[in-house]
Structures are given as C-alpha cells and as structure tokens.
Motif scaffolding. Structure first.
Motif, short mmCIF file in Angstrom:
data_model
loop_
_atom_site.label_atom_id
_atom_site.label_comp_id
_atom_site.label_asym_id
_atom_site.label_seq_id
_atom_site.Cartn_x
_atom_site.Cartn_y
_atom_site.Cartn_z
N LYS B 8 0.83 -1.20 0.00
CA LYS B 8 0.00 0.00 0.00
C LYS B 8 0.87 1.25 0.00
CE LYS B 8 -4.22 -1.91 1.90
NZ LYS B 8 -5.06 -1.62 0.75
N ILE B 27 2.98 12.57 10.95
CA ILE B 27 2.41 11.47 11.74
C ILE B 27 1.82 10.41 10.81
CG2 ILE B 27 0.43 10.86 13.20
CD1 ILE B 27 2.44 11.87 15.00
N SER B 30 4.69 8.52 8.99
CA SER B 30 5.46 7.61 9.85
C SER B 30 4.60 6.42 10.30
CB SER B 30 6.05 8.35 11.05
OG SER B 30 5.05 9.03 11.76
N THR B 31 3.29 6.66 10.49
CA THR B 31 2.41 5.55 10.85
C THR B 31 2.27 4.58 9.66
OG1 THR B 31 1.20 6.97 12.37
CG2 THR B 31 0.11 4.94 11.71
N ILE B 33 4.52 4.01 7.51
CA ILE B 33 5.77 3.24 7.48
C ILE B 33 5.71 2.10 8.50
CG2 ILE B 33 8.21 3.41 8.15
CD1 ILE B 33 8.10 6.21 6.72
N SER B 34 5.10 2.38 9.66
CA SER B 34 5.01 1.32 10.68
C SER B 34 4.14 0.17 10.19
CB SER B 34 4.47 1.90 12.00
OG SER B 34 3.05 1.99 11.97
N MET B 35 3.28 0.42 9.20
CA MET B 35 2.43 -0.64 8.65
C MET B 35 3.02 -1.21 7.37
SD MET B 35 -1.45 0.67 9.42
CE MET B 35 -1.53 1.99 8.24
N ASP B 36 4.29 -0.90 7.12
CA ASP B 36 4.99 -1.37 5.91
C ASP B 36 4.38 -0.82 4.62
OD1 ASP B 36 7.16 -2.84 6.89
OD2 ASP B 36 5.83 -4.48 7.46
N TRP B 37 3.81 0.35 4.72
CA TRP B 37 3.34 1.03 3.51
C TRP B 37 4.50 1.85 2.94
CZ3 TRP B 37 -2.11 3.71 3.75
CH2 TRP B 37 -3.06 2.80 4.22
#
Lengths: 87, 159
Positions: B8, B27, B30-31, B33-37
């Motif tokens: 995604k 925010i 970076s969020t 990125i934390s979900m591998d998007w």
C-alpha cells in the motif's frame, strides 16, 4: 492433558514512547517473529493503543487483547500471515 | 489505484508551514511506514518550511484567526507583537507535557523508513530556496513527480 501453556517469548517495552514509536517497535519485533508467535507490547501512549486494532488488521496480525493497569497498557498480538484483513 | 505488488502507498501534500499543520503529514507518513506502507510527502509552498534546516525547529503557531486555540484569544489581542511567539510557546509546552514526538524526530522516522520526501521545485524558485537549505535526504521534484507517485497511491491527501 492440561491446557496448552505458551510462554511469552517476545516482549517490547514502549512505555513513555510517543506515537508512532510503539507501532514501529511492534513492527520491528514482528518482523523477527514467525507466524503464530505471541508478542507482548507495553505502552503508555493512548493514541498508539487506540491505533493498534486497525494497525493489526492492516498488517495481517491479530490483536488478542489490550488491557490497562496503573496507567500502563499491555497489548497482546499474535503474528498472522501478513495479509491485510480489513476487507 | 493500488499497486500490482500489493504494497500500500500513501501520497501526501504538505502545504502549510505552521507548527500545528506540520504534524499531520509527518504522523500519517510515519504511521504508514510502521504498517509497511510506502509513504511520500510533497512539500509545497509554505509546507517547504517543514524541511528547511533553519525552520524545522522554529515553526510557529499563528495567534490570529485561530478560534480553535484551547485558550481562545480575541483577534485584536492576537495581532499584538509577541503573540505568535506566545502561542508557539504554549503549544510547545503542551507537546512536551503530552509526550508527543517532535517534528525532527518524526522526519527522521520518515527518512529512515524510506519515505519519499519531495521538495517542490516551483516553490523553491519562487521563494529563492536552494537545495542546500533543505534537510538531508530530500529530493527536488515538480507536480508531475508527485502525480506520478500519487497515481499508484491507495491514500492521497492534501494537508
């Protein structure tokens, strides 16, 4: 046979960390785990805790429970197959 | 349209250069990125200040025409000298008290997570900004650069 007991091998302590660090911490740990492993995540950031359910759905993991005691929240996540389940 | 490989992507435009409006794009990216998007932010017009070395840590909160401030200030007071500095100081104290991440930290997360951070060439020409004035890891691009990236994004927002 008694109930199956599984030790919590994976723990990440994100107490005091602001959003989005707890999520990044969970991501880093989950990347090293295998499917079915259980992760215990300690956090104090309310926003991160509220994001966790959606975060787990989007990342294909399962949020087993999330509880709070004395201001510290403990979330338990089971590593899934990595497929987004938000459909 | 989602990408063929199933990863995604979020494409954001950051167009505001105030302390409060710098948070949403960083925010969200970076969020993601934390979900591998994949995440990309196009910094245009005043949003370019977010990635200026000299400005990033000195972004301000406007004290004028902002009825949503937790401590409401009448515009006639907000127009007085020093009120912007005061509003900024208050916001920074709340950020500290609520343990919210700082903007440079969030920008670091985005960079380390491989986010595409694109500075708008047109804005740089318009405002006389050189690439050396921007923080490291920024690519300079135009509207087509962003549109190409956003054409394969699942989420695209103008902030």
């Amino acid at each position: 046979m008694g109930p199956r007991v599984q030790a919590l091998l994976w723990r990440v302590d994100c107490r005091g960390m602001p959003m989005p660090y707890p999520l990044l911490g969970a991501r880093a740990a989950l990347a090293r785990m295998t499917q079915g492993d259980i992760l215990g995540l300690l956090l104090t950031d309310r926003e991160s805790e509220l994001s966790l359910a959606a975060w787990c759905r989007m990342t294909g993991n399962l949020l087993l429970c999330s509880t709070e005691r004395l201001g510290v929240r403990c979330a338990v996540i089971k590593k899934g197959d990595g497929r987004c389940s938000n459909r | 349209m989602s990408k063929a490989n199933g990863v995604k992507r979020v494409a954001l435009i950051a167009s505001k250069g105030t302390l409060d409006m710098a948070y949403p794009p960083l925010i969200l990216a970076s969020t993601a990125i934390s979900m591998d998007w994949e995440a990309g932010i196009f910094f245009t017009f005043y949003g370019l200040d977010i990635i200026k070395k000299a400005k990033l840590e000195h972004l301000k909160v406007p004290s004028l025409a902002n009825p949503a401030m937790p401590v409401p200030v009448p515009n006639i007071i907000g127009a007085l000298p020093g009120m912007t500095a005061m509003a900024t100081m208050m916001m920074k104290s709340w950020i500290k008290k609520a343990h919210v991440a700082t903007l440079p930290d969030l920008l670091d997360v985005c960079r380390e997570g491989g986010a595409r951070l694109i500075g708008c060439q047109m804005t740089m020409d318009l405002m006389g900004v050189k690439k050396e004035e921007l923080v490291d890891g920024i690519e300079v691009g135009g509207a087509a650069t962003f549109l190409e990236y956003a054409s394969e994004a699942d989420v695209s927002l103008f902030i």
